[in-house]
Scaffold this motif. Structure first.
Motif, PDB file in Angstrom:
ATOM      1  N   CYS A 180       0.757  -1.099   0.093  1.00 19.56           N
ATOM      2  CA  CYS A 180       0.137   0.071   0.130  1.00 19.56           C
ATOM      3  C   CYS A 180       0.903   1.296  -0.166  1.00 19.56           C
ATOM      4  O   CYS A 180       0.464   2.442  -0.719  1.00 19.56           O
ATOM      5  N   VAL A 181       1.770   1.320   0.717  1.00 19.96           N
ATOM      6  CA  VAL A 181       2.982   2.403   0.737  1.00 19.96           C
ATOM      7  C   VAL A 181       3.302   2.603  -0.812  1.00 19.96           C
ATOM      8  O   VAL A 181       3.612   3.628  -0.970  1.00 19.96           O
ATOM      9  N   LEU A 182       3.585   1.574  -1.417  1.00 22.37           N
ATOM     10  CA  LEU A 182       4.247   1.679  -2.827  1.00 22.37           C
ATOM     11  C   LEU A 182       3.332   2.601  -3.761  1.00 22.37           C
ATOM     12  O   LEU A 182       3.754   3.107  -4.796  1.00 22.37           O
ATOM     13  N   ILE A 183       1.990   2.499  -3.487  1.00 21.99           N
ATOM     14  CA  ILE A 183       1.158   3.026  -4.649  1.00 21.99           C
ATOM     15  C   ILE A 183       0.689   4.646  -3.908  1.00 21.99           C
ATOM     16  O   ILE A 183      -0.149   5.394  -4.345  1.00 21.99           O
ATOM     17  N   VAL A 184       1.267   5.054  -2.824  1.00 27.38           N
ATOM     18  CA  VAL A 184       0.975   6.120  -2.169  1.00 27.38           C
ATOM     19  C   VAL A 184       1.120   7.567  -3.244  1.00 27.38           C
ATOM     20  O   VAL A 184       0.299   8.337  -3.280  1.00 27.38           O
ATOM     21  N   PRO A 185       2.178   7.646  -3.860  1.00 29.78           N
ATOM     22  CA  PRO A 185       2.314   8.631  -4.844  1.00 29.78           C
ATOM     23  C   PRO A 185       1.298   8.700  -5.815  1.00 29.78           C
ATOM     24  O   PRO A 185       1.210  10.049  -6.075  1.00 29.78           O
ATOM     25  N   MET A 186       0.433   7.837  -6.199  1.00 28.43           N
ATOM     26  CA  MET A 186      -0.821   8.041  -7.323  1.00 28.43           C
ATOM     27  C   MET A 186      -1.803   8.921  -6.357  1.00 28.43           C
ATOM     28  O   MET A 186      -2.935   9.176  -7.070  1.00 28.43           O
ATOM     29  N   MET A 187      -1.946   9.132  -5.195  1.00 28.88           N
ATOM     30  CA  MET A 187      -3.071   9.541  -4.400  1.00 28.88           C
ATOM     31  C   MET A 187      -3.303  10.889  -4.042  1.00 28.88           C
ATOM     32  O   MET A 187      -3.718  11.374  -3.288  1.00 28.88           O
ATOM     33  N   ARG A 188      -1.991  11.770  -4.544  1.00 30.86           N
ATOM     34  CA  ARG A 188      -2.092  13.202  -4.391  1.00 30.86           C
ATOM     35  C   ARG A 188      -3.194  13.898  -5.136  1.00 30.86           C
ATOM     36  O   ARG A 188      -3.469  13.624  -6.216  1.00 30.86           O
ATOM     37  N   MET A 189      -3.982  14.652  -4.512  1.00 32.19           N
ATOM     38  CA  MET A 189      -5.292  15.183  -4.941  1.00 32.19           C
ATOM     39  C   MET A 189      -5.672  16.520  -4.504  1.00 32.19           C
ATOM     40  O   MET A 189      -5.696  16.587  -3.293  1.00 32.19           O
ATOM     41  N   GLY A 190      -5.794  17.594  -5.373  1.00 37.00           N
ATOM     42  CA  GLY A 190      -6.069  18.829  -4.754  1.00 37.00           C
ATOM     43  C   GLY A 190      -7.438  18.865  -4.094  1.00 37.00           C
ATOM     44  O   GLY A 190      -8.242  18.117  -4.399  1.00 37.00           O
ATOM     45  N   VAL A 191      -7.652  19.845  -3.093  1.00 36.37           N
ATOM     46  CA  VAL A 191      -9.074  19.993  -2.509  1.00 36.37           C
ATOM     47  C   VAL A 191      -9.925  21.083  -3.177  1.00 36.37           C
ATOM     48  O   VAL A 191      -9.373  22.054  -3.373  1.00 36.37           O
ATOM     49  N   MET A 192     -11.048  20.985  -3.198  1.00 37.53           N
ATOM     50  CA  MET A 192     -11.990  21.937  -3.842  1.00 37.53           C
ATOM     51  C   MET A 192     -12.476  22.890  -2.659  1.00 37.53           C
ATOM     52  O   MET A 192     -12.998  22.395  -1.734  1.00 37.53           O
ATOM     53  N   GLN A 193     -12.277  23.936  -2.770  1.00 38.12           N
ATOM     54  CA  GLN A 193     -12.607  24.966  -1.795  1.00 38.12           C
ATOM     55  C   GLN A 193     -13.956  25.941  -2.400  1.00 38.12           C
ATOM     56  O   GLN A 193     -13.831  26.338  -3.227  1.00 38.12           O
ATOM     57  N   VAL A 194     -14.800  25.667  -1.470  1.00 36.91           N
ATOM     58  CA  VAL A 194     -16.159  26.380  -1.821  1.00 36.91           C
ATOM     59  C   VAL A 194     -16.718  27.226  -0.728  1.00 36.91           C
ATOM     60  O   VAL A 194     -16.723  26.995   0.373  1.00 36.91           O
ATOM     61  N   ASP A 195     -16.576  28.643  -1.173  1.00 37.93           N
ATOM     62  CA  ASP A 195     -17.082  29.291  -0.031  1.00 37.93           C
ATOM     63  C   ASP A 195     -18.641  29.726   0.046  1.00 37.93           C
ATOM     64  O   ASP A 195     -19.277  29.229  -0.894  1.00 37.93           O
ATOM     65  N   ALA A 196     -18.908  30.123   1.253  1.00 39.62           N
ATOM     66  CA  ALA A 196     -20.489  30.276   1.659  1.00 39.62           C
ATOM     67  C   ALA A 196     -21.035  31.396   0.597  1.00 39.62           C
ATOM     68  O   ALA A 196     -20.320  32.257   0.517  1.00 39.62           O
ATOM     69  N   ASP A 197     -22.289  31.001   0.203  1.00 40.73           N
ATOM     70  CA  ASP A 197     -22.900  32.114  -0.684  1.00 40.73           C
ATOM     71  C   ASP A 197     -23.292  33.285   0.581  1.00 40.73           C
ATOM     72  O   ASP A 197     -23.949  32.696   1.512  1.00 40.73           O
ATOM     73  N   PRO A 198     -22.805  34.517   0.234  1.00 39.07           N
ATOM     74  CA  PRO A 198     -23.289  35.467   0.998  1.00 39.07           C
ATOM     75  C   PRO A 198     -24.791  35.634   1.331  1.00 39.07           C
ATOM     76  O   PRO A 198     -24.967  36.248   2.482  1.00 39.07           O
ATOM     77  N   THR A 199     -25.488  35.080   0.506  1.00 37.71           N
ATOM     78  CA  THR A 199     -27.144  35.348   0.689  1.00 37.71           C
ATOM     79  C   THR A 199     -27.513  33.839   1.468  1.00 37.71           C
ATOM     80  O   THR A 199     -28.881  34.186   1.644  1.00 37.71           O
ATOM     81  N   TYR A 200     -26.765  33.227   1.754  1.00 39.52           N
ATOM     82  CA  TYR A 200     -27.356  31.842   2.616  1.00 39.52           C
ATOM     83  C   TYR A 200     -27.532  32.234   3.816  1.00 39.52           C
ATOM     84  O   TYR A 200     -27.027  32.656   4.736  1.00 39.52           O
ATOM     85  N   ALA A 201     -28.899  31.973   4.063  1.00 41.19           N
ATOM     86  CA  ALA A 201     -29.541  32.218   5.374  1.00 41.19           C
ATOM     87  C   ALA A 201     -30.151  31.099   6.041  1.00 41.19           C
ATOM     88  O   ALA A 201     -31.007  30.796   7.084  1.00 41.19           O
ATOM     89  N   GLY A 202     -29.785  29.685   5.705  1.00 41.09           N
ATOM     90  CA  GLY A 202     -30.397  28.504   6.095  1.00 41.09           C
ATOM     91  C   GLY A 202     -29.936  27.950   7.475  1.00 41.09           C
ATOM     92  O   GLY A 202     -28.651  28.762   7.904  1.00 41.09           O
ATOM     93  N   HIS A 203     -30.517  27.302   8.065  1.00 43.58           N
ATOM     94  CA  HIS A 203     -29.849  26.568   9.314  1.00 43.58           C
ATOM     95  C   HIS A 203     -28.872  25.526   8.895  1.00 43.58           C
ATOM     96  O   HIS A 203     -28.736  25.049   7.744  1.00 43.58           O
ATOM     97  N   TYR A 204     -28.163  25.111  10.007  1.00 44.15           N
ATOM     98  CA  TYR A 204     -27.204  24.173   9.773  1.00 44.15           C
ATOM     99  C   TYR A 204     -28.002  22.707   9.522  1.00 44.15           C
ATOM    100  O   TYR A 204     -29.025  22.436  10.097  1.00 44.15           O
ATOM    101  N   PRO A 205     -27.667  21.913   8.636  1.00 46.04           N
ATOM    102  CA  PRO A 205     -28.581  20.873   7.874  1.00 46.04           C
ATOM    103  C   PRO A 205     -28.376  19.720   8.861  1.00 46.04           C
ATOM    104  O   PRO A 205     -27.976  18.472   8.673  1.00 46.04           O
ATOM    105  N   PHE A 206     -29.092  19.653  10.017  1.00 41.00           N
ATOM    106  CA  PHE A 206     -28.728  18.778  11.180  1.00 41.00           C
ATOM    107  C   PHE A 206     -29.483  17.350  10.601  1.00 41.00           C
ATOM    108  O   PHE A 206     -28.925  16.230  10.493  1.00 41.00           O
ATOM    109  N   TRP A 207     -30.691  17.441  10.206  1.00 39.19           N
ATOM    110  CA  TRP A 207     -31.665  16.423   9.848  1.00 39.19           C
ATOM    111  C   TRP A 207     -31.245  15.533   8.789  1.00 39.19           C
ATOM    112  O   TRP A 207     -31.038  14.482   8.708  1.00 39.19           O
TER     113      TRP A 207
END
Length: 390
Positions: A180-207
């Motif tokens: 498993c350690v030998l295949i580690v190099p192929m697992m590098r992947m960027g993270v998608m950053q999504v900012d909150a919509d300024p107009t969003y006024a909803g509650h935390y999606p608990f349910w």
């Protein structure tokens, strides 16, 4: 017919190709848990533990998993593109411990470390798949979870042969860690950053998180019971040998891989909630067959039917929450549902052990059938949620 089959195969291959980096991480986790499931009778005997005590020792993993709920999102932000790579190395190192521990307390501590490592990698890789689903606007979760099942089945089958040959679990786990350690190099992947919509006024999606988490929990608890106890059921209840016992979890892994690859195609055409209901009824039937089995072959049939059905429930629970929450909360919601669901892998063996201790493995597997049926009303509740996209 040939065209339909070719189209289906291309659809699956394309889904795996699009998500090849997290798919590799799914394979890694599958390899380790498949190897562990096949070695449960050996590890249990090595500890000299009863069913109840062994189940309680496996609960040690839950401590690490609960910690991962809080640590994984933070680690994901800090590690960024290297998150899955670090997670795989951590998991490989953690799995070198349980195989050569001979005292119950140390075994529980080793499994706690495994739980932490496995939980962190689970959260990170599921979040990456959800991000890819949003980017490519197509379901990918089932295909990735199918890769877990492929790794699981391969490891269980391999462990069946190594156990029959008398090879030490320590050597088997060490070999897996190096691979498993030998295949580690192929697992590098960027993270998608999504900012909150300024107009969003909803509650935390608990349910949405709670309901989808409950559906996923039912699926993974059921899966975990077969993983941890199927080999013992075949060997002790039905009188099978070591190789026959290891084929129990291998059958589960193989059929779950088939079910999840099929689920990848089904999810592109049918409502997720409908599929969850049908799958729950099917898998419950398999659990009943395993419970009343009179021979290893009959038990394999039950494990296979259970695997085909339960295979799609968990991935669809994770995919659903990604659709039910605002984009800027998607990664956090996925992490919460993943942790709720994957906690089933640790709580279920403990509960199964206690049921087996007092009532026997047949009753314990019958209880799995009842658990699976509870996914039907839970799925109906998800469908009624006003924000549901089904």
């Amino acid at each position: 017919m040939v065209f339909a089959g070719t189209h289906a195969a291309m659809s699956i291959l394309n889904a795996v190709s699009l998500s090849r980096r997290p798919a590799a991480a799914f394979v890694v986790i599958g390899l380790f848990w498949g190897c562990f499931a096949a070695h449960v009778p050996v590890l249990k005997a090595q500890l000299g533990a009863s069913d109840g005590l062994f189940g309680l020792l496996l609960l040690g993993s839950a401590t690490g998993l609960v910690s991962s709920m809080w640590l994984a999102p933070k680690a994901d932000k800090v590690l960024g593109a290297a998150g899955m790579q670090v997670g795989v190395v951590f998991l490989a190192l953690a799995w070198t411990l349980p195989a050569h521990v001979t005292t119950p307390l140390l075994f529980a501590g080793a499994m706690a470390l495994v739980g932490l490592a496995s939980g962190m990698l689970d959260v990170i890789m599921n979040a990456r798949v959800s991000e890819l689903e949003a980017t490519h606007r197509r379901p990918l979760m089932n295909a990735n979870h199918a890769m877990f099942s492929v790794g699981y089945a391969v490891a269980a089958l391999t462990a069946s042969a190594t156990r029959d040959a008398g090879i030490s679990p320590t050597l088997v786990f060490a070999g897996l860690a190096v691979l498993c350690v030998l295949i580690v190099p192929m697992m590098r992947m960027g993270v998608m950053q999504v900012d909150a919509d300024p107009t969003y006024a909803g509650h935390y999606p608990f349910w949405p998180i709670a309901l989808c988490g409950a559906v996923t929990l039912v699926a993974f608890m059921s899966e975990a019971t077969v993983e941890a106890w199927s080999a013992l059921h075949v060997e002790r209840t039905l009188g099978g040998g070591a190789a026959e016992g290891a084929l129990g979890p291998a059958m589960l892994g193989l059929t779950m891989a088939i079910g999840r690859f099929s689920g990848q195609m089904v999810s592109e055409h049918l409502r997720e909630v409908t599929v969850v209901k049908v799958a729950a009824a099917m898998s419950a039937t398999g659990a009943v067959i395993a419970a009343v089995a009179a021979s290893p072959i009959m038990a394999y049939l039950g494990f296979g039917i259970l695997g085909l059905g339960v295979s799609v429930i968990g991935p669809m629970g994770l995919a659903l929450v990604g659709k039910l929450v605002p984009p800027h909360l998607r990664t956090e919601a996925i992490s919460r549902v993943a942790v709720i669901g994957f906690s089933g892998f640790f709580f279920a063996p403990m509960l199964m052990g206690l049921l087996s201790e007092f009532f026997g493995l047949r009753v314990a597997f019958a209880a799995v059938a009842v658990l699976l049926l509870s996914a039907i009303p839970l799925a109906s509740s998800v469908a009624k949620h006003p924000a549901a996209v089904t």
